[in-house]
Structure formats: structure tokens, C-alpha cells
Design a protein around this motif. Structure first.
Motif, PDB file in Angstrom:
ATOM      1  N   GLN A 200     -11.955 -41.534  12.222  1.00 13.97           N
ATOM      2  CA  GLN A 200     -11.080 -41.134  13.326  1.00 13.97           C
ATOM      3  C   GLN A 200     -11.118 -42.153  14.458  1.00 13.97           C
ATOM      4  OE1 GLN A 200     -11.673 -37.211  14.881  1.00 13.97           O
ATOM      5  NE2 GLN A 200     -11.711 -36.257  12.870  1.00 13.97           N
ATOM      6  N   THR A 201      -9.995 -42.251  15.171  1.00 16.21           N
ATOM      7  CA  THR A 201      -9.966 -42.993  16.421  1.00 16.21           C
ATOM      8  C   THR A 201     -10.401 -42.033  17.508  1.00 16.21           C
ATOM      9  OG1 THR A 201      -8.145 -44.393  15.668  1.00 16.21           O
ATOM     10  CG2 THR A 201      -8.513 -44.267  18.039  1.00 16.21           C
ATOM     11  N   VAL A 202     -11.443 -42.403  18.231  1.00 11.72           N
ATOM     12  CA  VAL A 202     -11.974 -41.540  19.287  1.00 11.72           C
ATOM     13  C   VAL A 202     -11.618 -42.150  20.631  1.00 11.72           C
ATOM     14  CG1 VAL A 202     -13.808 -40.570  17.873  1.00 11.72           C
ATOM     15  CG2 VAL A 202     -14.241 -42.661  19.151  1.00 11.72           C
ATOM     16  N   GLU A 203     -11.488 -41.293  21.641  1.00 15.63           N
ATOM     17  CA  GLU A 203     -11.054 -41.746  22.966  1.00 15.63           C
ATOM     18  C   GLU A 203     -11.895 -41.088  24.042  1.00 15.63           C
ATOM     19  OE1 GLU A 203      -6.757 -42.090  23.914  1.00 15.63           O
ATOM     20  OE2 GLU A 203      -7.227 -40.724  25.561  1.00 15.63           O
ATOM     21  N   TRP A 204     -12.089 -41.820  25.121  1.00 14.88           N
ATOM     22  CA  TRP A 204     -12.804 -41.308  26.286  1.00 14.88           C
ATOM     23  C   TRP A 204     -12.088 -41.826  27.512  1.00 14.88           C
ATOM     24  CZ3 TRP A 204     -17.643 -43.703  28.756  1.00 14.88           C
ATOM     25  CH2 TRP A 204     -18.214 -42.834  29.696  1.00 14.88           C
ATOM     26  N   GLN A 205     -12.029 -41.039  28.568  1.00 17.02           N
ATOM     27  CA  GLN A 205     -11.365 -41.460  29.793  1.00 17.02           C
ATOM     28  C   GLN A 205     -12.309 -41.335  30.985  1.00 17.02           C
ATOM     29  OE1 GLN A 205      -7.499 -39.679  30.326  1.00 17.02           O
ATOM     30  NE2 GLN A 205      -6.782 -40.419  28.362  1.00 17.02           N
ATOM     31  N   PRO A 206     -13.208 -42.332  31.142  1.00 17.80           N
ATOM     32  CA  PRO A 206     -14.099 -42.298  32.302  1.00 17.80           C
ATOM     33  C   PRO A 206     -13.337 -42.656  33.569  1.00 17.80           C
ATOM     34  CG  PRO A 206     -14.422 -44.329  31.105  1.00 17.80           C
ATOM     35  CD  PRO A 206     -13.450 -43.494  30.300  1.00 17.80           C
TER      36      PRO A 206
ATOM     37  N   PHE B 296      -5.488 -43.385  40.949  1.00 13.44           N
ATOM     38  CA  PHE B 296      -5.158 -42.254  41.812  1.00 13.44           C
ATOM     39  C   PHE B 296      -5.234 -42.634  43.284  1.00 13.44           C
ATOM     40  CE2 PHE B 296      -6.923 -40.025  38.015  1.00 13.44           C
ATOM     41  CZ  PHE B 296      -5.725 -39.493  37.592  1.00 13.44           C
ATOM     42  N   GLY B 297      -5.888 -43.732  43.591  1.00  9.82           N
ATOM     43  CA  GLY B 297      -6.048 -44.181  44.972  1.00  9.82           C
ATOM     44  C   GLY B 297      -6.542 -45.609  44.976  1.00  9.82           C
ATOM     45  N   PRO B 298      -6.812 -46.154  46.177  1.00  8.14           N
ATOM     46  CA  PRO B 298      -7.220 -47.556  46.254  1.00  8.14           C
ATOM     47  C   PRO B 298      -8.559 -47.841  45.575  1.00  8.14           C
ATOM     48  CG  PRO B 298      -7.390 -46.496  48.402  1.00  8.14           C
ATOM     49  CD  PRO B 298      -6.729 -45.520  47.487  1.00  8.14           C
ATOM     50  N   CYS B 299      -9.430 -46.847  45.461  1.00  8.58           N
ATOM     51  CA  CYS B 299     -10.718 -47.074  44.801  1.00  8.58           C
ATOM     52  C   CYS B 299     -11.034 -45.921  43.854  1.00  8.58           C
ATOM     53  CB  CYS B 299     -11.819 -47.252  45.833  1.00  8.58           C
ATOM     54  SG  CYS B 299     -13.261 -48.099  45.142  1.00  8.58           S
ATOM     55  N   ASP B 300     -10.045 -45.542  43.067  1.00  5.92           N
ATOM     56  CA  ASP B 300     -10.176 -44.469  42.086  1.00  5.92           C
ATOM     57  C   ASP B 300      -9.601 -45.000  40.782  1.00  5.92           C
ATOM     58  OD1 ASP B 300     -10.243 -42.158  40.614  1.00  5.92           O
ATOM     59  OD2 ASP B 300      -9.301 -40.912  42.149  1.00  5.92           O
ATOM     60  N   ARG B 301     -10.484 -45.493  39.888  1.00  4.65           N
ATOM     61  CA  ARG B 301     -10.062 -46.202  38.680  1.00  4.65           C
ATOM     62  C   ARG B 301     -10.367 -45.422  37.403  1.00  4.65           C
ATOM     63  NH1 ARG B 301      -7.151 -50.342  40.958  1.00  4.65           N
ATOM     64  NH2 ARG B 301      -8.364 -51.170  42.654  1.00  4.65           N
ATOM     65  N   PRO B 302      -9.366 -44.777  36.820  1.00 11.87           N
ATOM     66  CA  PRO B 302      -9.569 -44.164  35.509  1.00 11.87           C
ATOM     67  C   PRO B 302      -9.261 -45.181  34.402  1.00 11.87           C
ATOM     68  CG  PRO B 302      -7.504 -43.407  36.462  1.00 11.87           C
ATOM     69  CD  PRO B 302      -8.129 -44.347  37.453  1.00 11.87           C
ATOM     70  N   TYR B 303     -10.006 -45.090  33.295  1.00 14.44           N
ATOM     71  CA  TYR B 303      -9.836 -45.997  32.167  1.00 14.44           C
ATOM     72  C   TYR B 303      -9.673 -45.201  30.880  1.00 14.44           C
ATOM     73  CZ  TYR B 303     -11.408 -49.669  35.275  1.00 14.44           C
ATOM     74  OH  TYR B 303     -11.508 -50.536  36.327  1.00 14.44           O
ATOM     75  N   ARG B 304      -8.965 -45.769  29.924  1.00 16.39           N
ATOM     76  CA  ARG B 304      -8.867 -45.203  28.578  1.00 16.39           C
ATOM     77  C   ARG B 304      -9.654 -46.130  27.661  1.00 16.39           C
ATOM     78  NH1 ARG B 304      -3.674 -44.973  27.835  1.00 16.39           N
ATOM     79  NH2 ARG B 304      -3.527 -42.777  28.336  1.00 16.39           N
ATOM     80  N   VAL B 305     -10.691 -45.587  27.032  1.00 12.52           N
ATOM     81  CA  VAL B 305     -11.550 -46.343  26.129  1.00 12.52           C
ATOM     82  C   VAL B 305     -11.372 -45.733  24.740  1.00 12.52           C
ATOM     83  CG1 VAL B 305     -13.900 -47.088  25.646  1.00 12.52           C
ATOM     84  CG2 VAL B 305     -13.203 -46.656  28.011  1.00 12.52           C
ATOM     85  N   GLN B 306     -11.135 -46.576  23.739  1.00 12.08           N
ATOM     86  CA  GLN B 306     -10.930 -46.097  22.380  1.00 12.08           C
ATOM     87  C   GLN B 306     -11.759 -46.908  21.390  1.00 12.08           C
ATOM     88  OE1 GLN B 306      -6.629 -46.543  22.023  1.00 12.08           O
ATOM     89  NE2 GLN B 306      -6.407 -44.320  22.162  1.00 12.08           N
TER      90      GLN B 306
END
Length: 181
Positions: free
Chosen positions: A145-151, A92-102
């Protein structure tokens, strides 16, 4: 202070609230669809002919590698039992890192509930220890189930790792990965 500057925080707060409501609605819908799939009006096995073909076995716990590199959606592969996959979502910006963890969470008894939790840990160079930076928990009933988190990591570069804890099993820890901006 002009009237415009006093409106901006209210609009930003409203936008954040709308975004949180949308995420909560999507989570509820996903949970509802999962229950509907497990117990809904879809194809049912006639009484007395239950199959054990869907019974999952627990995989041994092992360390997995996480990457902060972006993986295109077309090449992203589904995780398997005992493995956690991570991909960076558009920043979202230069120091805004979203991740998808599964990860895959197994359930030996589809009628029983399974609880699991995600924890994002950050390395402290002062104490030389990992500490919890962010976490969440959830659960489900039904088949594996496959579980997901988006920290999302905002303005906090450093070394991180993800821990997936499933009730009754040893935690699954990733290798550390660097977040830089």
C-alpha cells in the motif's frame, strides 16, 4: 470581560473538535475501504487459483530527498518502494506549514499484518542530535500500500527530516529540509 470574548475560545475549541472528528472519520473510512477492497464483495479469485503476481518484493533501504517546495497536484507523482515523497500543502498562516508525506510499504504475505510508523525529527543545534518532534503509527493487512501522513509544523522553524519505520525493515530516513517562516 465581555460576553463575546468568553464565547470565542468555546467556538474555537468546538471547531477544533469538529476538525479532529472529521479527520478521524476519514481515516476510519479509508481503513474500512481498504479492508473492503482486500476482502470485500469485489472481484474474487476462485478458491484454489490464488495468484502470486501481486506479491511484492522489499526494495533496499536508501536515503531520499525531501523538499519543502509546493508541488501542484497535477504533477505530483506516486511514490515507489524505497522512496518517500514530500510536498507542502497550502499554508494556513505565515508560520504554519502542513506537509504531505507518502511512501510505499510492502507486504510479502497479504494475510499478515504490517506495522509502520512515521517520525518527524528536528535537529537540535545545542545537542547536535536529531530528536523526535512528532510521530504516529499505523498498520494494515493485505497487498502493498501507499501510505500517507500529513504532519504540521507551527511556529517552529528549523531543520527537519522524516523517518519511515516498517516492522522487520531498517528505517528509511530522508535528507534534512529547512522549514522557515
Amino acid at each position: 470581560m465581555g460576553s463575546r470574548s468568553s464565547v470565542a475560545p468555546v467556538v474555537a475549541s468546538g471547531t477544533a473538535s469538529v476538525a479532529k472528528l472529521l479527520v478521524a472519520t476519514l481515516a476510519f473510512t479509508g481503513a474500512y475501504l481498504g479492508v473492503e477492497t482486500a476482502y470485500g464483495t469485489g472481484a474474487r479469485t476462485p478458491a484454489g487459483t490464488e495468484s502470486t503476481a501481486g506479491t511484492a518484493t522489499r526494495a533496499p533501504v536508501r536515503t531520499v530527498v525531501l523538499s519543502s517546495q509546493s508541488v501542484p497536484a497535477t504533477t505530483e507523482r506516486a511514490p515507489v518502494a524505497g522512496e518517500v515523497t514530500v510536498s507542502e500543502i497550502d499554508a494556513f498562516g505565515p508560520c504554519d506549514r502542513p506537509y504531505r508525506v507518502q511512501g510505499v510499504v510492502g507486504n510479502d504475505d497479504p494475510r499478515a499484518a504490517v506495522s509502520y510508523g512515521w517520525r518527524l525529527e528536528r535537529w537540535s543545534s545545542k545537542t547536535h542530535r536529531w530528536y523526535a518532534y512528532l510521530g504516529t503509527g499505523s498498520g494494515f493487512t493485505g497487498e502493498t500500500q501507499t501510505v500517507e501522513w500529513q504532519p504540521r509544523i507551527v511556529n517552529n522553524p528549523g531543520w527537519y527530516r522524516v523517518v519511515l519505520s516498517v516492522s522487520g525493515d531498517a528505517p528509511l530516513r530522508s535528507k534534512k529540509f529547512m522549514v522557515a517562516c
